[in-house]
Design a protein around this motif. Structure first.
Motif, short mmCIF file in Angstrom:
data_model
loop_
_atom_site.label_atom_id
_atom_site.label_comp_id
_atom_site.label_asym_id
_atom_site.label_seq_id
_atom_site.Cartn_x
_atom_site.Cartn_y
_atom_site.Cartn_z
N ARG A 83 9.10 -3.79 8.09
CA ARG A 83 8.29 -3.40 9.24
C ARG A 83 9.15 -2.63 10.23
O ARG A 83 10.30 -2.97 10.47
N SER B 34 1.88 -10.33 13.14
CA SER B 34 1.68 -9.41 12.02
C SER B 34 0.70 -8.28 12.29
O SER B 34 0.74 -7.26 11.63
N ALA B 35 -0.21 -8.47 13.27
CA ALA B 35 -1.27 -7.46 13.46
C ALA B 35 -1.78 -7.46 14.89
O ALA B 35 -1.71 -8.46 15.60
N ARG C 87 1.74 3.12 13.94
CA ARG C 87 1.89 2.20 12.80
C ARG C 87 0.71 2.32 11.86
O ARG C 87 -0.35 2.80 12.23
N TYR D 63 -2.63 1.33 9.87
CA TYR D 63 -3.76 0.53 10.30
C TYR D 63 -4.90 0.63 9.30
O TYR D 63 -4.95 1.53 8.47
N ASP E 250 -1.94 5.26 6.65
CA ASP E 250 -0.50 5.01 6.69
C ASP E 250 0.21 6.24 7.23
O ASP E 250 1.04 6.84 6.57
N VAL F 172 -7.43 -2.77 12.56
CA VAL F 172 -6.33 -3.72 12.40
C VAL F 172 -5.04 -2.92 12.28
O VAL F 172 -4.81 -2.25 11.27
N GLU F 173 -4.23 -2.95 13.32
CA GLU F 173 -2.95 -2.24 13.33
C GLU F 173 -1.87 -3.21 12.83
O GLU F 173 -1.69 -4.29 13.38
N LEU F 174 -1.19 -2.82 11.76
CA LEU F 174 -0.15 -3.68 11.18
C LEU F 174 1.14 -3.51 11.96
O LEU F 174 1.49 -2.42 12.38
N LYS F 175 1.83 -4.61 12.15
CA LYS F 175 3.11 -4.57 12.88
C LYS F 175 4.27 -4.57 11.91
O LYS F 175 4.17 -4.94 10.79
#
Length: 105
Positions: free
Chosen positions: A8, A26-27, A47, A49, A82, A102-105
């Motif tokens: 990440r 995580s999100a 990031r 999502y 991505d 949903v934005e992934l961290k």
């Protein structure tokens, strides 16, 4: 067999696209509710999502360079992005639309 180790990015994005509905390590979750004819402010994603349509919506996206696209999406439709992107979202339909991001961290 190829294996790619994924890591990440550090740290989580400080820029918020909208009001955060929920967040954990995580999100980060955004709940976009767009009235007919309404366009969100221009915002940036640093990031990866996932965007998930909750309702049917004629969704328009525009970038600062003037490029735009409109897509009809239905409940449950989703797309993984991505890439770093700056854009706004618009509801070109005649009924309110809801998108969960949903934005992934």
């Amino acid at each position: 067999l190829d294996i790619e180790l994924l890591r990440r990015p550090e740290p989580p994005s400080a820029a918020l696209a909208a009001t955060v509905a929920a967040e954990n390590p995580s999100a980060r979750i955004y709940n976009w509710i767009l009235a007919p004819g309404i366009t969100s402010p221009m915002h940036a994603h640093a990031r990866p999502y996932v965007i998930i349509s909750i309702t049917e919506i004629n969704l328009a996206m525009s970038s600062p360079d003037g490029q735009s696209a409109t897509h009809g999406v239905g409940p449950g439709d989703f797309r993984f992005v991505d890439a770093k992107v700056t854009h706004n979202l618009g509801n070109m339909g005649t009924t309110p639309g809801q998108i969960i991001e949903v934005e992934l961290k």
